[in-house]
Design an enzyme around this catalytic site. Structure first.
Site, PDB file in Angstrom:
ATOM      1  CD  GLN A  84       5.587  -1.456   2.701  1.00  0.00           C
ATOM      2  OE1 GLN A  84       5.350  -0.913   1.625  1.00  0.00           O
ATOM      3  NE2 GLN A  84       5.303  -0.895   3.865  1.00  0.00           N
ATOM      4  CB  CYS A  90       6.765   1.917   1.449  1.00  0.00           C
ATOM      5  SG  CYS A  90       6.736   3.525   2.268  1.00  0.00           S
ATOM      6  CG  HIS A 161       2.831   3.346   0.050  1.00  0.00           C
ATOM      7  ND1 HIS A 161       3.562   2.443   0.795  1.00  0.00           N
ATOM      8  CD2 HIS A 161       2.465   2.690  -1.083  1.00  0.00           C
ATOM      9  CE1 HIS A 161       3.620   1.293   0.141  1.00  0.00           C
ATOM     10  NE2 HIS A 161       2.975   1.423  -0.999  1.00  0.00           N
ATOM     11  CG  ASP A 176       2.125  -0.135  -3.814  1.00  0.00           C
ATOM     12  OD1 ASP A 176       2.661  -0.539  -2.765  1.00  0.00           O
ATOM     13  OD2 ASP A 176       1.102   0.577  -3.818  1.00  0.00           O
TER      14      ASP A 176
END
Length: 223
Positions: A84, A90, A161, A176
């Site tokens: 990201q 996100c 997030h 992530d």
């Protein structure tokens, strides 16, 4: 370029997925808690779980320690992972992770912007996938434009997030875009995804020390 955060609302997420060319044979539904009794009674079998949580100093410290523990572990080559780099992206990265990890289950429209992005980025590195997403800004038919037209501003200034849990080759992976690599949480199965992901999500809430600003949805087969 900074985007506005995506709201973790199943109705809106489903509209977004339709907008980028995913037919709704699968849909997002709310996960109302991470207690095992509730998860065992959940009426859908999930193929991805998305968690939205507040970014806190406690989380940053945990991630630093976790990155050190994971540095010598190599994820399965079949895991689709991207970094990201766009601010507030996100949610988009999370939806890409969810779709890419379950590409064989989803049905895409012929002109799907998401399918086009996944095809173009299939052989790219996590960093190059991020660059491809950044480059999408300039195209009026890009995945960023499709998503950004319906993003919801975060008005209270709190930074939240998105992360994704999914199964790849019998292992539970946490995806992530801010971590160094995918996080392997060990063996699981598609039928056990919700319960096993729920255990990890519950650890997030416990680290939150009473903070209740956690939300989760699951991507499930539509009835």
């Amino acid at each position: 370029m900074a985007l506005s955060p995506i709201e973790i609302n199943p109705e809106m997420l489903n509209k977004l997925m339709k907008k980028v060319g995913v037919s709704l044979s699968f849909k997002f539904v709310d996960v109302l808690g991470f207690e095992q009794d509730y998860l065992k009674s959940f009426s859908h079998e999930a193929c991805a779980v998305l968690l939205l949580f507040p970014l806190t100093p406690q989380h940053a410290e945990f991630r630093k320690k976790q990155d050190d523990e994971q540095k010598d572990k190599d994820p399965d080559a079949k895991v689709y992972f991207m970094k990201q780099t766009l601010e507030n992206s996100c949610g988009i990265v999370g939806l890409i992770h969810a779709a890419a990890s379950n590409k064989d289950k989803l049905s895409f429209d012929a002109d799907s912007a998401l399918k086009d992005f996944l095809d173009k980025s299939a052989a790219a590195s996590p960093e190059d996938r991020a660059k491809l997403l950044e480059g999408n800004e300039v195209s009026t038919s890009s995945i960023v434009v499709y998503f950004d037209n319906t993003l919801v501003p975060n008005e209270d200034g709190v930074h939240f997030h998105f992360i994704v849990f999914t199964v790849v080759n019998g292992h539970l992976y946490e995806l992530d875009g801010l971590t160094a690599k995918p996080i392997d949480h060990g063996a699981t199965s598609e039928g056990a995804l919700l319960e096993d992901a729920g255990k990890i999500c519950k650890q997030f809430t416990e680290r939150g020390q009473g903070d209740v600003r956690f939300s989760s949805v699951a991507l499930v087969k539509a009835a």
